[in-house]
Design a protein around this motif. Sequence first.
Motif, PDB file in Angstrom:
ATOM      1  N   GLU A  45      87.395 -68.867  87.997  1.00  0.00           N
ATOM      2  CA  GLU A  45      87.348 -69.127  89.596  1.00  0.00           C
ATOM      3  C   GLU A  45      86.699 -67.771  90.341  1.00  0.00           C
ATOM      4  OE1 GLU A  45      91.981 -68.022  90.888  1.00  0.00           O
ATOM      5  OE2 GLU A  45      90.929 -69.797  91.591  1.00  0.00           O
ATOM      6  N   ALA A  46      86.845 -66.693  89.742  1.00  0.00           N
ATOM      7  CA  ALA A  46      86.263 -65.433  90.195  1.00  0.00           C
ATOM      8  C   ALA A  46      84.795 -65.223  90.127  1.00  0.00           C
ATOM      9  CB  ALA A  46      86.644 -64.173  89.501  1.00  0.00           C
ATOM     10  N   ILE A  47      84.273 -65.867  88.850  1.00  0.00           N
ATOM     11  CA  ILE A  47      82.900 -65.956  88.795  1.00  0.00           C
ATOM     12  C   ILE A  47      82.392 -67.185  89.539  1.00  0.00           C
ATOM     13  CG2 ILE A  47      80.925 -66.375  87.099  1.00  0.00           C
ATOM     14  CD1 ILE A  47      82.355 -63.857  86.588  1.00  0.00           C
ATOM     15  N   GLN A  48      83.129 -68.430  89.855  1.00  0.00           N
ATOM     16  CA  GLN A  48      82.564 -69.361  90.652  1.00  0.00           C
ATOM     17  C   GLN A  48      82.610 -69.066  91.974  1.00  0.00           C
ATOM     18  OE1 GLN A  48      85.341 -72.376  90.057  1.00  0.00           O
ATOM     19  NE2 GLN A  48      83.715 -73.652  88.713  1.00  0.00           N
ATOM     20  N   ALA A  49      83.468 -67.993  92.542  1.00  0.00           N
ATOM     21  CA  ALA A  49      83.472 -67.579  93.786  1.00  0.00           C
ATOM     22  C   ALA A  49      82.299 -66.592  94.195  1.00  0.00           C
ATOM     23  CB  ALA A  49      84.718 -66.867  94.185  1.00  0.00           C
ATOM     24  N   THR A  50      81.585 -66.018  93.178  1.00  0.00           N
ATOM     25  CA  THR A  50      80.394 -65.184  93.338  1.00  0.00           C
ATOM     26  C   THR A  50      79.334 -65.993  93.797  1.00  0.00           C
ATOM     27  OG1 THR A  50      79.789 -65.113  91.191  1.00  0.00           O
ATOM     28  CG2 THR A  50      81.183 -63.491  92.104  1.00  0.00           C
ATOM     29  N   GLY A  51      79.342 -67.413  93.709  1.00  0.00           N
ATOM     30  CA  GLY A  51      77.975 -68.413  93.638  1.00  0.00           C
ATOM     31  C   GLY A  51      77.358 -68.347  92.611  1.00  0.00           C
ATOM     32  N   ALA A  52      77.884 -68.394  91.274  1.00  0.00           N
ATOM     33  CA  ALA A  52      77.283 -68.461  90.048  1.00  0.00           C
ATOM     34  C   ALA A  52      77.435 -69.898  89.816  1.00  0.00           C
ATOM     35  CB  ALA A  52      78.032 -67.670  89.088  1.00  0.00           C
ATOM     36  N   ASN A  53      76.086 -70.430  88.940  1.00  0.00           N
ATOM     37  CA  ASN A  53      76.317 -71.916  88.590  1.00  0.00           C
ATOM     38  C   ASN A  53      77.117 -71.905  87.441  1.00  0.00           C
ATOM     39  OD1 ASN A  53      74.943 -71.312  86.392  1.00  0.00           O
ATOM     40  ND2 ASN A  53      72.667 -71.428  87.403  1.00  0.00           N
TER      41      ASN A  53
ATOM     42  N   GLY B 172      91.552 -67.559  85.553  1.00  0.00           N
ATOM     43  CA  GLY B 172      91.322 -66.659  86.589  1.00  0.00           C
ATOM     44  C   GLY B 172      89.828 -66.077  86.730  1.00  0.00           C
ATOM     45  N   PRO B 173      89.530 -65.804  85.430  1.00  0.00           N
ATOM     46  CA  PRO B 173      88.084 -65.290  85.582  1.00  0.00           C
ATOM     47  C   PRO B 173      86.905 -66.339  85.997  1.00  0.00           C
ATOM     48  CG  PRO B 173      89.048 -64.412  83.591  1.00  0.00           C
ATOM     49  CD  PRO B 173      89.973 -65.322  84.266  1.00  0.00           C
TER      50      PRO B 173
ATOM     51  N   TYR C 122      79.551 -66.192  81.672  1.00  0.00           N
ATOM     52  CA  TYR C 122      80.233 -64.877  82.010  1.00  0.00           C
ATOM     53  C   TYR C 122      81.872 -64.922  82.005  1.00  0.00           C
ATOM     54  CZ  TYR C 122      75.824 -62.377  82.725  1.00  0.00           C
ATOM     55  OH  TYR C 122      74.701 -61.905  82.641  1.00  0.00           O
ATOM     56  N   ALA C 123      82.244 -66.132  82.290  1.00  0.00           N
ATOM     57  CA  ALA C 123      83.875 -66.497  82.315  1.00  0.00           C
ATOM     58  C   ALA C 123      84.338 -66.792  81.101  1.00  0.00           C
ATOM     59  CB  ALA C 123      84.061 -66.923  83.429  1.00  0.00           C
TER      60      ALA C 123
ATOM     61  N   GLN D 237      76.058 -70.235  84.181  1.00  0.00           N
ATOM     62  CA  GLN D 237      76.561 -68.795  84.230  1.00  0.00           C
ATOM     63  C   GLN D 237      77.856 -68.562  84.157  1.00  0.00           C
ATOM     64  OE1 GLN D 237      74.498 -68.058  88.265  1.00  0.00           O
ATOM     65  NE2 GLN D 237      72.989 -66.946  87.062  1.00  0.00           N
TER      66      GLN D 237
END
Lengths: 257, 382
Positions: free
Chosen positions: B288-296, B285-286, B303-304, B299
């Motif tokens: 896809e959430a971080i990916q959805a923010t535009g993180a590479n 879950g985290p 972060y996740a 990152q």
Amino acid sequence: MLRIENLTKIYPNGTRALHDVSFEVQDGEFLVVIGLSGSGKSTLLRCINRLIEPTSGKIFWDDIDITAASPAELRHIRRHIGMVFQQFNLVKRSSVMTNVLSGRLGYANPWLSLLGIWPAADKEMALKALERVGIADKAQSRADALSGGQQQRVGIARALMQDPKIILADEPVASLDPVLSHSILQYLEQLNKDGLTVICSLHFLDLVHRYATRVIALKDGVKVFEGLPKEIDRAKFKEIYGEEAQEVRAASFEAEA
Amino acid sequence: MKKNLAPIARLFWNALGIAILVFLFGASYRVTQIDFPRLVRDAYKARDFVMAFLSPDVVTRDVETTVIEMNFPVPCGSAPEAEMPDSGPRLVTNVPCAEARQTFILEGFDLLPNSEVNVSWLLPTGGTLRIGRVTTDEDGHFLIEVEVRPITAAQDGVPSRITAETLVPVGPLKPSQALLDVMREMFVTIFMALLSTTIATIIAAPLSFLAASNITKRGVLGTAVYYIARSFFNFIRSFEPLVMASVFAFWLGYGPFAGSLALTVVTTASLGKLFSEAVESIDSGPIEAIQATGANRLQTVLYAVVPQIVPDFISFIVYHWDINVRISTIIGFVGGGGIGYYLNEQINSMVGYHRAGTAIWAIIIVVWALDFLSAEVRKRLT
Ligand SMILES: Nc1ncnc2c1ncn2[C@@H]1O[C@H](COP(=O)(O)OP(=O)(O)OP(=O)(O)O)[C@@H](O)[C@H]1O
Ligand SMILES: [Mg+2]
């Protein structure tokens, strides 16, 4: 404006989760996606920011073809599409502050962000976002120390950090009780009134009627309805949710109406 | 027909199965040369070692020697006789002088009780002749029979003297040489384990992400990398620590370096597998959430993924450090240095049993302490 054209998703195991779905979303709409469990709502929302790669079909955002974007372009597009999840998808062991700041990763200096260094402006922005959802006092708590409703508010604050034009919300209140559901949806409604486009999948019809400006319904990956919330009458209802589900759903629908 | 046959057939197969088991057991019994009576018969052989183990060489004290002397003319009249005092620490003989080959009784009074005393002749030529080693009773008394040798004869009126050296442990207890050696070797072992665990972590941690299907197995390139990383871990996992240690000892000579390298290889393999499984079991879950923010990608991992795996990683690392202290003890036996090597040396030296006992106690204590520590660390990491 978001334009979805002939979107189809077939998972590697052969499941056809979306079949030739087309629709448009005007800026400033609060579009609700409904449908039975397994009808393809999550797949649809994730195709929009390509967390899931569509099998075929196109998605245009104004003139940008999201489906054709390179990885770097895609990251730029994603920065403006906030996403809120049913399971909140917070990093549980990190602080609320870190979770909210991570919404800014697409903008941040990649190297500094890897070191965990954030500009003061971003931190200020994160506090403002937390204030907006009413939990600024929780900034230093660990995410898993928060209640479900509070966690979802952190999820919204994280999405706000992206300066989003669109918010994708995949059953944002399905894990919350009815009272909390309204409070969370009211935040989304407020954002919608501030000019953001909201695309939200929901399970409960009373919520659909209360918040949606427009509705599309999926059934087995096919779009079976598109229109205003009030157009969902009993016949449509039966069509969308099928015979078996009818009584339970209709009862709650009538009690609400 | 079939129904009647089936039980018989089953009986036959069961009987055959049992017969094979009995045969296998009999064969292994013979191969192992089992000899239970010997456990009792040869128990005395183990006794020395067990006693030594129970009295490890841990502390020692400085020894102070006090000397008392008396003249003793041989033969009589060759020199003035000694005066024999009545009090204080003193030596007393039953005759004031003696002829060569005569025997007399030497007694010591009011010496330190329960102490070792070295008794010897101090010859007029300056040489010494040992008489013997005695232990005083609780009154500080000893008695010894002395046979007079011709060499003790007085020369030019200078008689031989009898001396009694009392060895008294003085000052505070201090660690014995063995204890210091054991501690030094123990530190070598602990640091061998620490170093190899650290290097193994540095190698295994990044590679484990490549060997985690949920992170890497995307696209043709990703899938290829995934399988290469996995095969690498599986390949090095097929080496046993002892085999590795022997190979490195053969290559680099006996010592901590060879042992550490062997440990590093083995730990890398094990940590790589544990790490990649930990990465594979995280909540997606985290991510896809971080990916959805535009993180590479990087990152997203930082972060996740990392916050989710840090507790697991730390607990695996501490656990392996703990295990590696044990393994490096064993590796020491085959030439890997550290406490195991020391222990092996002492056991083989025949006179080092007390020191071996010290080493074994040290191993027990350190292993226990690390076990406790690693359990404690892991408990905190929830
Ligand atoms: N990763 C996947 N691999 C294979 N099939 C999948 C995968 N994810 C979803 N599906 C299937 O695709 C279909 C649509 O799933 P999706 O999650 O989009 O439905 P949904 O409408 O969001 O359901 P729910 O209301 O339960 O969340 C389902 O039949 C589901 O089993
Ligand atoms: Mg769903």
